[in-house]
Design a protein around this motif. Sequence first.
Motif, PDB file in Angstrom:
ATOM      1  N   MET A   6      33.417  43.111  47.703  1.00 24.62           N
ATOM      2  CA  MET A   6      32.369  42.850  46.714  1.00 24.62           C
ATOM      3  C   MET A   6      31.304  41.922  47.286  1.00 24.62           C
ATOM      4  O   MET A   6      30.793  41.045  46.589  1.00 24.62           O
ATOM      5  N   GLY A   7      30.993  42.104  48.549  1.00 22.09           N
ATOM      6  CA  GLY A   7      29.916  41.324  49.163  1.00 22.09           C
ATOM      7  C   GLY A   7      30.202  39.842  49.174  1.00 22.09           C
ATOM      8  O   GLY A   7      31.287  39.405  49.550  1.00 22.09           O
ATOM      9  N   GLN A   8      29.237  39.047  48.734  1.00 23.59           N
ATOM     10  CA  GLN A   8      29.341  37.592  48.779  1.00 23.59           C
ATOM     11  C   GLN A   8      30.050  36.986  47.576  1.00 23.59           C
ATOM     12  O   GLN A   8      30.259  35.785  47.530  1.00 23.59           O
ATOM     13  N   TYR A   9      30.399  37.787  46.578  1.00 27.25           N
ATOM     14  CA  TYR A   9      31.083  37.242  45.406  1.00 27.25           C
ATOM     15  C   TYR A   9      32.493  36.816  45.797  1.00 27.25           C
ATOM     16  O   TYR A   9      33.274  37.608  46.309  1.00 27.25           O
ATOM     17  N   GLY A  10      32.827  35.552  45.557  1.00 23.61           N
ATOM     18  CA  GLY A  10      34.140  35.016  45.915  1.00 23.61           C
ATOM     19  C   GLY A  10      34.942  34.679  44.669  1.00 23.61           C
ATOM     20  O   GLY A  10      34.842  33.566  44.159  1.00 23.61           O
ATOM     21  N   HIS A  11      35.722  35.616  44.192  1.00 25.88           N
ATOM     22  CA  HIS A  11      36.467  35.391  42.945  1.00 25.88           C
ATOM     23  C   HIS A  11      37.534  34.314  43.103  1.00 25.88           C
ATOM     24  O   HIS A  11      37.925  33.687  42.129  1.00 25.88           O
ATOM     25  N   ASN A  12      37.991  34.082  44.326  1.00 21.37           N
ATOM     26  CA  ASN A  12      38.988  33.030  44.535  1.00 21.37           C
ATOM     27  C   ASN A  12      38.377  31.630  44.446  1.00 21.37           C
ATOM     28  O   ASN A  12      39.077  30.641  44.492  1.00 21.37           O
ATOM     29  N   ASN A  13      37.062  31.540  44.308  1.00 20.86           N
ATOM     30  CA  ASN A  13      36.358  30.271  44.139  1.00 20.86           C
ATOM     31  C   ASN A  13      36.050  30.110  42.648  1.00 20.86           C
ATOM     32  O   ASN A  13      35.053  30.630  42.140  1.00 20.86           O
ATOM     33  N   ALA A  30      25.221  45.930  31.280  1.00 22.83           N
ATOM     34  CA  ALA A  30      25.874  47.005  32.034  1.00 22.83           C
ATOM     35  C   ALA A  30      26.402  46.506  33.382  1.00 22.83           C
ATOM     36  O   ALA A  30      27.475  46.918  33.825  1.00 22.83           O
ATOM     37  N   SER A  31      25.673  45.605  34.032  1.00 25.51           N
ATOM     38  CA  SER A  31      26.146  45.074  35.321  1.00 25.51           C
ATOM     39  C   SER A  31      27.352  44.165  35.123  1.00 25.51           C
ATOM     40  O   SER A  31      28.301  44.213  35.909  1.00 25.51           O
ATOM     41  N   THR A  32      27.324  43.335  34.079  1.00 23.30           N
ATOM     42  CA  THR A  32      28.501  42.508  33.778  1.00 23.30           C
ATOM     43  C   THR A  32      29.711  43.398  33.553  1.00 23.30           C
ATOM     44  O   THR A  32      30.782  43.158  34.119  1.00 23.30           O
ATOM     45  N   GLU A  33      29.564  44.423  32.739  1.00 25.53           N
ATOM     46  CA  GLU A  33      30.683  45.327  32.431  1.00 25.53           C
ATOM     47  C   GLU A  33      31.228  45.966  33.700  1.00 25.53           C
ATOM     48  O   GLU A  33      32.445  46.006  33.914  1.00 25.53           O
ATOM     49  N   LYS A  34      30.335  46.440  34.548  1.00 26.44           N
ATOM     50  CA  LYS A  34      30.737  47.114  35.797  1.00 26.44           C
ATOM     51  C   LYS A  34      31.497  46.170  36.734  1.00 26.44           C
ATOM     52  O   LYS A  34      32.593  46.477  37.193  1.00 26.44           O
ATOM     53  N   TYR A  35      30.917  45.016  37.012  1.00 24.11           N
ATOM     54  CA  TYR A  35      31.515  44.124  38.003  1.00 24.11           C
ATOM     55  C   TYR A  35      32.760  43.402  37.496  1.00 24.11           C
ATOM     56  O   TYR A  35      33.701  43.187  38.254  1.00 24.11           O
ATOM     57  N   VAL A  36      32.773  43.033  36.222  1.00 26.90           N
ATOM     58  CA  VAL A  36      33.975  42.392  35.669  1.00 26.90           C
ATOM     59  C   VAL A  36      35.146  43.363  35.731  1.00 26.90           C
ATOM     60  O   VAL A  36      36.263  42.988  36.118  1.00 26.90           O
ATOM     61  N   ARG A  37      34.921  44.628  35.375  1.00 25.22           N
ATOM     62  CA  ARG A  37      36.000  45.619  35.453  1.00 25.22           C
ATOM     63  C   ARG A  37      36.461  45.817  36.897  1.00 25.22           C
ATOM     64  O   ARG A  37      37.647  45.972  37.144  1.00 25.22           O
ATOM     65  N   GLN A  38      35.536  45.799  37.852  1.00 23.65           N
ATOM     66  CA  GLN A  38      35.924  45.928  39.259  1.00 23.65           C
ATOM     67  C   GLN A  38      36.827  44.772  39.678  1.00 23.65           C
ATOM     68  O   GLN A  38      37.832  44.985  40.357  1.00 23.65           O
ATOM     69  N   VAL A  39      36.478  43.557  39.286  1.00 27.09           N
ATOM     70  CA  VAL A  39      37.300  42.396  39.646  1.00 27.09           C
ATOM     71  C   VAL A  39      38.670  42.497  38.972  1.00 27.09           C
ATOM     72  O   VAL A  39      39.696  42.249  39.613  1.00 27.09           O
ATOM     73  N   ARG A  42      40.573  45.122  41.035  1.00 24.14           N
ATOM     74  CA  ARG A  42      40.832  44.832  42.446  1.00 24.14           C
ATOM     75  C   ARG A  42      41.567  43.507  42.686  1.00 24.14           C
ATOM     76  O   ARG A  42      42.321  43.389  43.637  1.00 24.14           O
ATOM     77  N   ALA A  43      41.302  42.504  41.865  1.00 25.89           N
ATOM     78  CA  ALA A  43      41.806  41.160  42.155  1.00 25.89           C
ATOM     79  C   ALA A  43      43.092  40.815  41.418  1.00 25.89           C
ATOM     80  O   ALA A  43      43.703  39.794  41.711  1.00 25.89           O
ATOM     81  N   TYR A  44      43.494  41.644  40.461  1.00 29.63           N
ATOM     82  CA  TYR A  44      44.673  41.324  39.655  1.00 29.63           C
ATOM     83  C   TYR A  44      45.614  42.524  39.600  1.00 29.63           C
ATOM     84  O   TYR A  44      45.169  43.663  39.504  1.00 29.63           O
ATOM     85  N   GLY A  45      46.882  42.240  39.659  1.00 33.23           N
ATOM     86  CA  GLY A  45      47.907  43.265  39.521  1.00 33.23           C
ATOM     87  C   GLY A  45      49.192  42.626  39.049  1.00 33.23           C
ATOM     88  O   GLY A  45      49.266  41.403  38.882  1.00 33.23           O
ATOM     89  N   PRO A  46      50.225  43.425  38.829  1.00 34.62           N
ATOM     90  CA  PRO A  46      51.478  42.857  38.322  1.00 34.62           C
ATOM     91  C   PRO A  46      52.125  41.860  39.287  1.00 34.62           C
ATOM     92  O   PRO A  46      52.846  40.966  38.861  1.00 34.62           O
ATOM     93  N   ASP A  47      51.823  41.979  40.579  1.00 33.91           N
ATOM     94  CA  ASP A  47      52.464  41.130  41.581  1.00 33.91           C
ATOM     95  C   ASP A  47      51.494  40.210  42.321  1.00 33.91           C
ATOM     96  O   ASP A  47      51.891  39.514  43.244  1.00 33.91           O
ATOM     97  N   TYR A  48      50.215  40.211  41.955  1.00 37.36           N
ATOM     98  CA  TYR A  48      49.256  39.432  42.739  1.00 37.36           C
ATOM     99  C   TYR A  48      48.006  39.117  41.929  1.00 37.36           C
ATOM    100  O   TYR A  48      47.737  39.709  40.897  1.00 37.36           O
ATOM    101  N   TYR A  49      47.233  38.168  42.435  1.00 35.10           N
ATOM    102  CA  TYR A  49      45.866  37.906  42.009  1.00 35.10           C
ATOM    103  C   TYR A  49      45.171  37.266  43.198  1.00 35.10           C
ATOM    104  O   TYR A  49      45.822  36.675  44.065  1.00 35.10           O
ATOM    105  N   ALA A  50      43.865  37.437  43.273  1.00 32.34           N
ATOM    106  CA  ALA A  50      43.113  36.937  44.424  1.00 32.34           C
ATOM    107  C   ALA A  50      42.807  35.461  44.229  1.00 32.34           C
ATOM    108  O   ALA A  50      41.996  35.099  43.388  1.00 32.34           O
TER     109      ALA A  50
END
Length: 191
Positions: A6-13, A30-39, A42-50
């Motif tokens: 996701m380029g320069q966006y650092g969700h772990n920060n 629309a951009s908030t909806e798109k990118y929040v859903r991507q994070v 991609r960044a969260y799952g049952p066994d992990y988070y970024a």
Amino acid sequence: MRALAMGQYGHNNQPSHHILYLFAMLGESASTEKYVRQVMQRAYGPDYYAGDEDNGEMGAWFVLSALGLYSAVPSTPYYVLGSPLFKHVTLHRGVKDNQPQTFDIVALGTSQSAIHVSSVYLNGASVDRGRALVSDVDIQRSGVLQFIMEGEPDIPLALEADKSGQLTRLPVSVRSFIQRGESSPSRVREN
């Protein structure tokens, strides 16, 4: 964030968690909806988070975002609207006058492909999408926040750049900001 592609966006920060909601605050939901859903995907799952779970902030971001709400300015009583992940969530807020107090969040049609909000209703009254806010006072009352979801945004993504990198389309709220002289209008070309 490279790990999320996701380029320069650092969700772990954690101090950057509000960045994705700035689009909605500027009238570009629309951009908030798109990118929040991507994070969320991609960044969260049952066994992990970024990232690391400092004081529960990573988990709180996910929970609020999955509800379609985010407290982008913590000292205010407002939540920015996002893209709810669940079809129906009931928040149980206790009992008042022997009556259970609940607040329901309903996202009609939400799915992995239907991530965009076409309209929002609070207790049956239309919520102004340009404001993209709901008050904590509204949530404290029993009621229903209903999102109508669709696959494509109801308006085209407003922030686009031409080959030279200049912005070619802007949401109305950004245009008025620029027209007030807060930024150089010569750098912006509108279609």
